[in-house]
Scaffold this active site. Structure first.
Site, PDB file in Angstrom:
ATOM      1  N   CYS A   1       1.083  -1.476  -0.153  1.00  0.00           N
ATOM      2  CA  CYS A   1      -0.081  -0.147  -0.367  1.00  0.00           C
ATOM      3  C   CYS A   1       1.218   1.394   0.107  1.00  0.00           C
ATOM      4  O   CYS A   1       1.927   1.445   1.188  1.00  0.00           O
ATOM      5  CB  CYS A   1      -0.905   0.407   1.593  1.00  0.00           C
TER       6      CYS A   1
ATOM      7  N   CYS B   1      -0.211   3.784   2.785  1.00  0.00           N
ATOM      8  CA  CYS B   1       0.581   3.518   4.027  1.00  0.00           C
ATOM      9  C   CYS B   1       1.500   3.975   4.379  1.00  0.00           C
ATOM     10  O   CYS B   1       2.455   3.904   5.506  1.00  0.00           O
ATOM     11  CB  CYS B   1       0.627   1.982   4.084  1.00  0.00           C
TER      12      CYS B   1
END
Length: 297
Positions: free
Chosen positions: A31, A34
């Site tokens: 991600c 993230c």
């Protein structure tokens, strides 16, 4: 920062959040957002110095936990307090917005300091050190003036020690809202009782009650005099005599004052093991039942 799995979720998230808020960050190695949010959260955890715990959960590895929280996209952050989610956000928010989120939900440094002072004050009281307890409570009130519970404990202790003038000074900042907050109203009724009983003649009051058991003004004055002397159960017994004869006398002054005495008698709240309920003082429990019995009859 703590890495969370199913093995430590119970202890390091649910149980830990009973004492310190836990910010759970659901992320995954693939991600991109993230990777930008993670360093921001770690920086803020350090900067906030113990005001919250950062718990990171790899949603790929811990799909069951992610499912429990209904995570549908990452990054997702959930703030846990007392084992329950209280707020959260999705997406890689900029640092300013994350900071605003934390400031909205976390106790301020002043509140934490006041809570520590309150805890130390209660420990001092248990040890019989009223001087230290007063000092701690006074500092806690000065640090977090909006904490009505701490102010209640401070004013109550001053009154218990017979320092009614100092109690009135400490109570003055909240006097305007006392009628709307029951515990503050209870303190006000205690101070009113002290003022009203300065020149009370208990002998004359007893004589008046003997002559007329429905002399509620005399009974109430006697109850106030007993409150001033901190003879709490005797005061409630006198108030019950009014309630048994006229529950609504003088805009329910007997009932309201009886409740005030129960509030004043209530011991300070102390920490108990998770899942346990602290035992109720048997005297308070008895007088609560007596009030209910009379009011509901």
């Amino acid at each position: 920062m703590i890495d969370i799995t199913a093995a430590n979720f119970e202890i390091d998230v649910l149980q830990a959040s009973a004492t310190t808020p836990v910010l759970v960050d659901f992320w995954a190695p693939w991600c991109g957002p993230c990777k930008s949010l993670g360093p921001v959260l770690e920086k803020l955890e350090t900067e906030y110095a113990g005001r919250f715990i950062l718990a990171k959960i790899n949603s790929d590895d811990e799909q069951q936990i992610a499912g429990m929280f209904g995570v549908r996209s990452i990054p997702t952050c959930v703030l846990m307090v007392n084992g329950q989610p209280v707020d959260g956000f999705m997406g890689a928010l900029p640092e300013g917005q994350v900071r605003a989120f934390l400031d909205k939900n976390l106790p301020s440094p002043e509140q934490l300091e006041a809570e520590q002072e309150e805890d130390e004050a209660q420990q001092a009281l248990e040890a019989g050190d009223t001087d230290t307890a007063l000092e701690k409570l006074q500092h806690a009130v000065a640090t977090d003036p909006a904490n009505d519970d701490t102010r209640f404990d401070y004013v109550k202790l001053l009154l218990q020690l017979g320092r009614s003038d100092d109690a009135k000074v400490a109570f003055a900042p909240v006097i305007a809202k006392a009628a709307a907050i029951r515990r503050l109203d209870s303190l006000q009724r205690w101070m009113d009782a002290i003022d009203a009983s300065e020149n009370a003649d208990l002998g004359a009051l007893d004589a008046a009650i003997t002559a007329n058991k429905r002399d509620f003004a005399a009974r109430f004055a006697r109850a106030q005099a007993l409150m001033a002397q901190q003879q709490w159960t005797d005061a409630m017994d006198e108030l019950l005599e009014i309630l048994m004869r006229d529950k609504n006398w003088n805009d329910e002054q007997a009932r309201k004052t009886y409740i005030a005495v129960l509030d004043i008698m209530e011991p300070p709240k102390v920490a108990v093991a998770e899942g346990q309920i602290p035992p109720e003082d048997p005297v308070i429990a008895t007088y609560r039942r007596r009030l209910s019995s009379v009011v509901l009859s």
